[in-house]
Design an enzyme around this catalytic site. Structure first.
Site, PDB file in Angstrom:
ATOM      1  N   LEU A 184       9.084   7.335  36.728  1.00 54.41           N
ATOM      2  CA  LEU A 184       8.307   6.881  35.573  1.00 54.41           C
ATOM      3  C   LEU A 184       9.244   6.466  34.437  1.00 54.41           C
ATOM      4  O   LEU A 184      10.436   6.742  34.473  1.00 54.41           O
ATOM      5  CB  LEU A 184       7.362   7.994  35.124  1.00 54.41           C
ATOM      6  N   GLY A 196       5.343  -4.960  32.451  1.00 57.77           N
ATOM      7  CA  GLY A 196       6.638  -5.108  31.796  1.00 57.77           C
ATOM      8  C   GLY A 196       7.298  -6.466  31.919  1.00 57.77           C
ATOM      9  O   GLY A 196       6.640  -7.510  31.954  1.00 57.77           O
ATOM     10  N   GLY A 227      22.028 -11.799  21.351  1.00 52.96           N
ATOM     11  CA  GLY A 227      20.905 -11.003  20.838  1.00 52.96           C
ATOM     12  C   GLY A 227      21.239  -9.518  20.918  1.00 52.96           C
ATOM     13  O   GLY A 227      22.380  -9.143  21.220  1.00 52.96           O
ATOM     14  N   ILE A 228      20.240  -8.679  20.689  1.00 53.44           N
ATOM     15  CA  ILE A 228      20.491  -7.244  20.578  1.00 53.44           C
ATOM     16  C   ILE A 228      21.067  -6.672  21.877  1.00 53.44           C
ATOM     17  O   ILE A 228      22.081  -5.964  21.858  1.00 53.44           O
ATOM     18  CB  ILE A 228      19.205  -6.495  20.177  1.00 53.44           C
ATOM     19  N   GLY A 272      17.668 -13.159  27.281  1.00 51.19           N
ATOM     20  CA  GLY A 272      16.285 -12.779  26.987  1.00 51.19           C
ATOM     21  C   GLY A 272      15.606 -12.188  28.198  1.00 51.19           C
ATOM     22  O   GLY A 272      16.184 -12.092  29.280  1.00 51.19           O
ATOM     23  N   ASP A 312       5.398  -5.421  27.389  1.00 54.44           N
ATOM     24  CA  ASP A 312       6.258  -6.600  27.519  1.00 54.44           C
ATOM     25  C   ASP A 312       5.608  -7.766  28.253  1.00 54.44           C
ATOM     26  O   ASP A 312       6.065  -8.893  28.116  1.00 54.44           O
ATOM     27  CB  ASP A 312       7.536  -6.226  28.303  1.00 54.44           C
ATOM     28  N   HIS A 318      20.781  14.974  -1.776  1.00 57.55           N
ATOM     29  CA  HIS A 318      22.171  14.573  -2.028  1.00 57.55           C
ATOM     30  C   HIS A 318      23.115  15.557  -1.331  1.00 57.55           C
ATOM     31  O   HIS A 318      22.868  16.756  -1.381  1.00 57.55           O
ATOM     32  CB  HIS A 318      22.446  14.578  -3.527  1.00 57.55           C
TER      33      HIS A 318
HETATM   34  C1  LIG Z   1      19.206  -2.889  28.231  1.00 59.57           C
HETATM   35  C2  LIG Z   1      17.936  -2.755  27.451  1.00 59.57           C
HETATM   36  C3  LIG Z   1      17.925  -2.003  26.299  1.00 59.57           C
HETATM   37  C4  LIG Z   1      16.751  -1.853  25.576  1.00 59.57           C
HETATM   38  N1  LIG Z   1      16.794  -1.100  24.442  1.00 59.57           N
HETATM   39  C5  LIG Z   1      15.678  -0.950  23.716  1.00 59.57           C
HETATM   40  C6  LIG Z   1      15.675  -0.146  22.553  1.00 59.57           C
HETATM   41  O1  LIG Z   1      16.692   0.426  22.178  1.00 59.57           O
HETATM   42  N2  LIG Z   1      14.535   0.003  21.874  1.00 59.57           N
HETATM   43  C7  LIG Z   1      13.376  -0.647  22.260  1.00 59.57           C
HETATM   44  O2  LIG Z   1      12.351  -0.505  21.583  1.00 59.57           O
HETATM   45  N3  LIG Z   1      13.333  -1.410  23.365  1.00 59.57           N
HETATM   46  C8  LIG Z   1      14.448  -1.582  24.103  1.00 59.57           C
HETATM   47  N4  LIG Z   1      14.399  -2.316  25.245  1.00 59.57           N
HETATM   48  C9  LIG Z   1      13.113  -2.938  25.638  1.00 59.57           C
HETATM   49  C10 LIG Z   1      12.194  -1.921  26.302  1.00 59.57           C
HETATM   50  O3  LIG Z   1      12.839  -1.368  27.403  1.00 59.57           O
HETATM   51  C11 LIG Z   1      10.886  -2.593  26.720  1.00 59.57           C
HETATM   52  O4  LIG Z   1      10.305  -3.217  25.602  1.00 59.57           O
HETATM   53  C12 LIG Z   1       9.907  -1.562  27.281  1.00 59.57           C
HETATM   54  O5  LIG Z   1      10.446  -0.939  28.399  1.00 59.57           O
HETATM   55  C13 LIG Z   1       8.589  -2.251  27.650  1.00 59.57           C
HETATM   56  O6  LIG Z   1       7.729  -1.323  28.247  1.00 59.57           O
HETATM   57  P1  LIG Z   1       6.616  -1.785  29.308  1.00 59.57           P
HETATM   58  O7  LIG Z   1       5.947  -0.537  29.732  1.00 59.57           O
HETATM   59  O8  LIG Z   1       5.825  -2.896  28.759  1.00 59.57           O
HETATM   60  O9  LIG Z   1       7.439  -2.413  30.520  1.00 59.57           O
HETATM   61  P2  LIG Z   1       8.535  -1.742  31.530  1.00 59.57           P
HETATM   62  O10 LIG Z   1       9.268  -0.666  30.827  1.00 59.57           O
HETATM   63  O11 LIG Z   1       9.261  -2.887  32.071  1.00 59.57           O
HETATM   64  O12 LIG Z   1       7.618  -1.039  32.623  1.00 59.57           O
HETATM   65  C14 LIG Z   1       6.855  -1.745  33.539  1.00 59.57           C
HETATM   66  C15 LIG Z   1       6.810  -0.943  34.819  1.00 59.57           C
HETATM   67  O13 LIG Z   1       5.833  -1.535  35.671  1.00 59.57           O
HETATM   68  C16 LIG Z   1       6.272  -1.397  37.005  1.00 59.57           C
HETATM   69  N5  LIG Z   1       5.573  -2.407  37.813  1.00 59.57           N
HETATM   70  C17 LIG Z   1       5.650  -3.751  37.721  1.00 59.57           C
HETATM   71  N6  LIG Z   1       4.804  -4.335  38.588  1.00 59.57           N
HETATM   72  C18 LIG Z   1       4.182  -3.338  39.248  1.00 59.57           C
HETATM   73  C19 LIG Z   1       3.190  -3.295  40.254  1.00 59.57           C
HETATM   74  N7  LIG Z   1       2.638  -4.419  40.736  1.00 59.57           N
HETATM   75  N8  LIG Z   1       2.795  -2.090  40.717  1.00 59.57           N
HETATM   76  C20 LIG Z   1       3.329  -0.939  40.219  1.00 59.57           C
HETATM   77  N9  LIG Z   1       4.252  -0.916  39.262  1.00 59.57           N
HETATM   78  C21 LIG Z   1       4.666  -2.100  38.772  1.00 59.57           C
HETATM   79  C22 LIG Z   1       7.771  -1.632  36.916  1.00 59.57           C
HETATM   80  O14 LIG Z   1       8.442  -1.042  38.018  1.00 59.57           O
HETATM   81  C23 LIG Z   1       8.117  -0.949  35.598  1.00 59.57           C
HETATM   82  O15 LIG Z   1       8.587   0.362  35.793  1.00 59.57           O
HETATM   83  C24 LIG Z   1      15.560  -2.469  26.007  1.00 59.57           C
HETATM   84  C25 LIG Z   1      15.553  -3.213  27.191  1.00 59.57           C
HETATM   85  C26 LIG Z   1      16.722  -3.356  27.905  1.00 59.57           C
HETATM   86  C27 LIG Z   1      16.696  -4.165  29.173  1.00 59.57           C
END
Ligand SMILES: Cc1cc2nc3c(=O)[nH]c(=O)nc-3n(C[C@H](O)[C@H](O)[C@H](O)COP(=O)(O)OP(=O)(O)OC[C@H]3O[C@@H](n4cnc5c(N)ncnc54)[C@H](O)[C@@H]3O)c2cc1C
Length: 507
Positions: free
Chosen positions: A77, A184, A222-223, A313, A354, A486
């Site tokens: 997870l 995501g 970028g970041i 990106g 995302d 402070h």
């Molecule tokens: C290197 C890096 C550093 C980052 N640092 C930061 C930070 O410091 N702070 C911050 O706010 N954000 C950061 N981010 C961005 C952040 O990780 C994402 O914005 C966040 O994870 C988005 O969450 P999510 O749940 O939308 O997607 P995800 O975290 O991508 O989760 C989606 C999940 O869905 C699963 N999935 C996809 N399709 C299926 C399916 N059909 N069936 C079952 N499971 C599936 C995937 O396996 C995945 O685990 C960073 C990203 C990266 C790559």
């Protein structure tokens, strides 16, 4: 940014075919063979994706008394954030910063150190330990809140039924009154440079290199590119960042702040080629060659490096979801189209995180998760898209919230500015860590805070104060009249507020 988001949402909404879809009756022939969930037990909510968006929604739904299932294919997870994003990158950033400080920043602190050696394997192990502890923690929270967790890949069989290809073989299916898509994003590839995660890498490869490369080119300033570039630069790689725009930091970073952090990163050894586009890449030789050109054209050049990190990106990930089976459309950037309550055109199917609109940030996904469950359970929810902080965890850190100076100028919004440098802050001075500043932007008539931009030590923690102030509509005078302990770095925040509506005391 908020305005453009609202426009996108409105456009998305008008694209809807207004249709309240009734649960589809599943034919007996499609019934599942084996698994954890039973079709007899229809769930209140089925979530596809156990990343930040999905797992937070699952926990919240459990807390609200909903019968909830979360399907995740990764085998762990936490999604990108916990497994290959926020958490492992911050572990490497923290520990590489310590290593770099011990190498270069101890003498004037009165600390004599002997032989300092990097043990990269152990550094990676520390990262992995943090990741596994946190992902297991979420499994525990699932149990605590009665969330059913299915390890497998979910695909829409119909508007209410999700077929799951189980990770350990076999298939099952789950039926939900409500479905939440939270699948995501993934790294955007660079055409012609195939990822092998060893020489041409995404951020995932950059979190797991087995040795420190002698040289690294980061495509994209970028970041994520700057954070991972910082890690490997601190550990000894010669890092060059190639960025198409004339400014680093990506969207939202204030111009002045971007220039400041670029200077500081350059002082730490990183090289920058701004206004430069990578035209093509060739990985057939011992080193990877990149043909680059001025973004405006006309100055071709060849760069080479042992490792190339592509950080241009991320793009929404919906592959294999079977959206076509239920007629759900994506926009021109691959995002699932939703309305302001996260509903797709099938009103019981929502989408967050995302894979839909808005900044790709974990805390944004988290806010949406809570709001989406509240919409399902109570009919209302709340996310303030104008008040979502951004943090870059370099050293010093960069953090901001609200509007930046360019955005205010472009929108013809009057503003005044207050700056306070960390070089005038007593705590930063005692810490010998004085690079950077706090910059505040406020309404000239009411002093209401419009934006806050920080480059400096602990900026990522300090921005929470600005975020709260913005959320509550505080004025800079409200902030400045609030007592700050402070000596703390947060006093620089207070003094920047004073400088905005009156004068700072210590500068
Ligand atoms: C290197 C890096 C550093 C980052 N640092 C930061 C930070 O410091 N702070 C911050 O706010 N954000 C950061 N981010 C961005 C952040 O990780 C994402 O914005 C966040 O994870 C988005 O969450 P999510 O749940 O939308 O997607 P995800 O975290 O991508 O989760 C989606 C999940 O869905 C699963 N999935 C996809 N399709 C299926 C399916 N059909 N069936 C079952 N499971 C599936 C995937 O396996 C995945 O685990 C960073 C990203 C990266 C790559």
């Amino acid at each position: 940014m908020l305005a453009s988001r609202l426009i996108t949402r409105t456009a998305a909404r008008s694209a809807f075919i207004k249709q309240s879809s009734l649960p589809t009756i599943v034919s007996p022939s499609t019934r599942w063979r084996r698994g954890y969930a039973s079709q007899a037990e229809e769930k209140d909510l089925v979530i596809i994706g156990g990343g930040v968006a999905g797992y937070v929604a699952a926990i919240k739904a459990g807390q609200e008394g909903l019968k909830v299932t979360c399907i995740e294919k990764r085998g762990a997870l936490g999604g990108t954030c916990l497994n290959v994003g926020c958490i492992p990158s911050k572990s490497l950033l923290n520990n590489s910063h310590m290593y770099h400080s011990i190498l270069h920043d101890t003498k004037n602190r009165g600390i004599d150190v002997g032989d300092v050696k990097l043990n990269l394997d152990a550094m990676m192990k520390a990262k992995d330990t943090s990741v596994s502890g946190l992902t297991k923690g979420i499994e525990f929270l699932f149990k605590k809140n009665g969330v059913e967790y299915i390890k497998g890949t979910g695909t829409f069989a119909s508007e209410n039924e999700i077929k799951v290809a189980l990770n350990d073989g076999g298939e099952t299916s789950v039926v939900g009154k409500n479905i939440l898509i939270a699948t995501g994003s993934e790294s955007t590839p660079f055409p012609g440079l195939e990822f092998d995660e060893e020489r041409v890498i995404t951020s995932t490869g950059a979190l797991a290199l087995k040795k420190v490369p002698e040289s690294m080119i980061v495509i994209g300033g970028g970041i994520i590119g700057l954070e991972m570039g910082s890690v490997w630069s601190r550990l000894g790689a010669k890092v060059t960042v190639v960025e198409f725009l004339n400014q680093i930091g990506g969207p939202g970073m204030d111009n002045e702040v971007a220039k400041t952090i670029q200077k500081l990163l350059k002082k730490q050894g990183m090289e920058f080629k701004l206004g430069t586009k990578v035209v093509s890449g060739d990985k057939t030789g011992e080193k990877i060659k990149l043909e680059v050109d001025s973004a405006k054209g006309g100055k071709p050049e060849t760069l080479d490096a042992e490792v190339v990190l592509v950080a241009i990106g991320r793009r929404p990930y919906t592959a294999g979801l079977g959206l076509e089976n239920i007629g759900l459309e994506l926009d021109d950037r691959g995002r699932v189209v939703i309305d302001s309550e996260y509903r797709t055109k099938h009103s019981h199917i929502r989408c967050i995180g995302d894979c839909t609109f808005g900044p790709m940030l974990a805390h944004k996904a988290e806010e949406e998760a809570v709001a989406a469950v509240e919409y399902i359970k109570k009919g209302y929810g709340h996310v303030n898209y104008g008040v979502i902080p951004s943090v870059m965890y370099t050293h010093p850190e960069v953090a901001w919230v609200g509007q930046n100076e360019q955005e205010l100028k472009d929108a013809n919004i009057p503003y005044k500015v207050g700056n306070f440098p960390f070089s005038a802050n007593s705590r930063a001075k005692t810490n010998l860590d004085t690079d950077g500043m706090v910059k505040m932007l406020a309404d000239p008539e009411t002093d209401r805070l419009l934006g806050c931009h920080i480059v400096g030590p602990n900026a990522g923690e300090m921005i929470a104060e600005a975020t709260l102030a913005l959320e509550y509509g505080a004025s800079t005078e409200d902030i400045a009249r609030t007592c700050h302990a402070h000596p703390t770095l947060a006093e620089a925040f207070k003094e920047a507020a004073m400088a905005t509506y009156s004068k700072a005391i210590h500068y």
